[in-house]
Design a protein around this motif. Sequence first.
Motif, PDB file in Angstrom:
ATOM      1  N   GLU A 326       0.816  -1.228   0.000  1.00  0.00           N
ATOM      2  CA  GLU A 326       0.000   0.000   0.000  1.00  0.00           C
ATOM      3  C   GLU A 326       0.843   1.268   0.000  1.00  0.00           C
ATOM      4  N   LYS A 327       2.173   1.128  -0.030  1.00  0.00           N
ATOM      5  CA  LYS A 327       2.998   2.344   0.155  1.00  0.00           C
ATOM      6  C   LYS A 327       2.924   3.277  -1.054  1.00  0.00           C
ATOM      7  N   THR A 328       3.051   4.559  -0.747  1.00  0.00           N
ATOM      8  CA  THR A 328       3.083   5.562  -1.804  1.00  0.00           C
ATOM      9  C   THR A 328       4.548   5.763  -2.218  1.00  0.00           C
ATOM     10  N   GLU A 329       4.775   6.581  -3.225  1.00  0.00           N
ATOM     11  CA  GLU A 329       6.156   6.810  -3.696  1.00  0.00           C
ATOM     12  C   GLU A 329       7.023   7.491  -2.645  1.00  0.00           C
ATOM     13  N   LYS A 330       6.342   8.217  -1.736  1.00  0.00           N
ATOM     14  CA  LYS A 330       7.119   8.969  -0.737  1.00  0.00           C
ATOM     15  C   LYS A 330       7.463   8.120   0.477  1.00  0.00           C
ATOM     16  N   GLN A 331       6.892   6.931   0.569  1.00  0.00           N
ATOM     17  CA  GLN A 331       7.151   6.094   1.745  1.00  0.00           C
ATOM     18  C   GLN A 331       8.260   5.068   1.451  1.00  0.00           C
ATOM     19  N   ILE A 332       9.019   4.780   2.513  1.00  0.00           N
ATOM     20  CA  ILE A 332      10.076   3.767   2.402  1.00  0.00           C
ATOM     21  C   ILE A 332       9.710   2.610   3.322  1.00  0.00           C
ATOM     22  N   THR A 333       9.842   1.383   2.830  1.00  0.00           N
ATOM     23  CA  THR A 333       9.622   0.228   3.709  1.00  0.00           C
ATOM     24  C   THR A 333      10.886  -0.628   3.761  1.00  0.00           C
ATOM     25  N   ILE A 334      11.126  -1.155   4.952  1.00  0.00           N
ATOM     26  CA  ILE A 334      12.302  -2.004   5.170  1.00  0.00           C
ATOM     27  C   ILE A 334      11.827  -3.305   5.805  1.00  0.00           C
ATOM     28  N   GLY A 335      12.197  -4.410   5.172  1.00  0.00           N
ATOM     29  CA  GLY A 335      11.788  -5.705   5.703  1.00  0.00           C
ATOM     30  C   GLY A 335      12.972  -6.470   6.259  1.00  0.00           C
ATOM     31  N   LYS A 351      12.362 -12.288  -1.539  1.00  0.00           N
ATOM     32  CA  LYS A 351      11.420 -11.690  -0.575  1.00  0.00           C
ATOM     33  C   LYS A 351      11.331 -10.172  -0.769  1.00  0.00           C
ATOM     34  N   LYS A 352      12.477  -9.540  -1.012  1.00  0.00           N
ATOM     35  CA  LYS A 352      12.503  -8.079  -1.186  1.00  0.00           C
ATOM     36  C   LYS A 352      11.573  -7.680  -2.335  1.00  0.00           C
ATOM     37  N   LYS A 353      11.678  -8.457  -3.426  1.00  0.00           N
ATOM     38  CA  LYS A 353      10.879  -8.139  -4.612  1.00  0.00           C
ATOM     39  C   LYS A 353       9.391  -8.440  -4.372  1.00  0.00           C
ATOM     40  N   LYS A 354       9.159  -9.639  -3.840  1.00  0.00           N
ATOM     41  CA  LYS A 354       7.782 -10.100  -3.646  1.00  0.00           C
ATOM     42  C   LYS A 354       7.017  -9.183  -2.690  1.00  0.00           C
ATOM     43  N   LYS A 355       7.724  -8.676  -1.688  1.00  0.00           N
ATOM     44  CA  LYS A 355       7.030  -7.877  -0.679  1.00  0.00           C
ATOM     45  C   LYS A 355       7.190  -6.369  -0.903  1.00  0.00           C
ATOM     46  N   ASN A 356       7.795  -6.000  -2.024  1.00  0.00           N
ATOM     47  CA  ASN A 356       7.831  -4.583  -2.408  1.00  0.00           C
ATOM     48  C   ASN A 356       8.607  -3.711  -1.413  1.00  0.00           C
TER      49      ASN A 356
END
Length: 404
Positions: A326-335, A351-356
């Motif tokens: 659900e992240k927008t372009e301005k958000q960063i996610t770290i898994g 996993k990085k790719k699959k989970k965006n």
Amino acid sequence: MSFSEPLRNKKILIGVCGGIAIYKVCELIRKLKNEGAQITTVLTTGAEKFINPVLFASLSENKAYTNEDFFKPEGSILHIELGKYPDVILVVPATASFISKLATGSASELLLATLLSTKAPVYIFPSMNTSMWEHPATKENIERLKRYDYFVYDPSEGPLACGETGKGRLPEIEEISEVVKAHFVKKNLLGKKVLITGGPTREYIDEVRFITNASSGKTAFFLAKEAYYRGAEVHLVWGLDTFPYVLPKLNCFSKVPFPKVYFVKTTKEMFETAKSLFPQCNISIFAGAPCDFRPKSSFKGKLKKKETLAIDLELTEDIAKILSAEKTEKQITIGFALEERKKLLNYAKKKKKKKNFDYLVANPLDAAGKFESDYVIFTPKDLLEFKNLPKFQLARVLFDLLGS
Ligand SMILES: Cc1cc2nc3c(=O)[nH]c(=O)nc-3n(C[C@H](O)[C@H](O)[C@H](O)COP(=O)(O)O)c2cc1C
């Protein structure tokens, strides 16, 4: 890749006053020196009545100045020179008497004159009996010091040397050294909101038994601390019952709110809480270890002992995947990915790719609960490998990467 070490080569002047907590200064000097700082001490007349300066000189491996040095005919003006030396000054412990003199602008002692002359930031750590701390004169003096831009760190509550219990204790040395570290950490996350999930979740079999995992929450704690030190507003969604870590309040020098900890038990609760916070956060780090499975139905009450027990499990919410999608372009996610060593790289990449995720931190199974681990960090462009990296350093590495 190098990472930031906030106290390395920092020049710290510790002004020491004649309070009962003076013995704790020895430990403080050792701790700050271990982190790479250079320490000089200046003792008040009161301090000299409690401790011989030789002790501080030996521990700091530097001269410990006293009032005898104030008027020495040596050609240079010592209090001006001392004022120019440090990156930061700490007054530990700061007595009621010293605070009152400092608040009036007195320069009658070497330490007072140094503080009047310096342009360095000054942190005051008061320590005294509760009645002395609550006296209107002390209160007024403290307010004045704050107006003069001294950073006054509130004393702790607890048992005091005089036998009473109340406010006035010198904070633990760990806490003081953390404040100093936080002072030097670059504030590259000012104005940012950071969401972090941490710790395990529980999935209940009945009302008293549950499935969980070995996550200690250490990584999430260090991430939360580092983000707070760097100026972020931190929201920590926390799967453990307690929060057993020291986190100093930085409100004496920072307007950033103290990290908010949301206690949750199940994966569903962790998901709901993270989901409600996610849209407002610029950076979301999924360092929690939610259980992947939960019993399809949870027994009301307590199950009786049987020969065998079969439990039907179902998948829980994949928090990181759902929110990262659900992240927008301005958000960063770290898994994070915890996996067997031989499968780690391959699995983590997928996993990085699959989970965006924008970043993914991969670590082997034995990382759970430990203070350090091997890590592979997948950034948007590179792959960085670290051996035996302490978890607090991992937090620095990650936020250095985000800040650059
Ligand atoms: C045993 C003893 C313990 C003391 N502890 C404290 C204390 O914890 N905090 C405080 O403000 N003053 C304390 N005092 C009073 C200070 O030592 C006294 O005000 C002294 O003049 C302070 O000196 P300085 O301001 O030069 O450091 C204590 C005095 C004694 C005799």
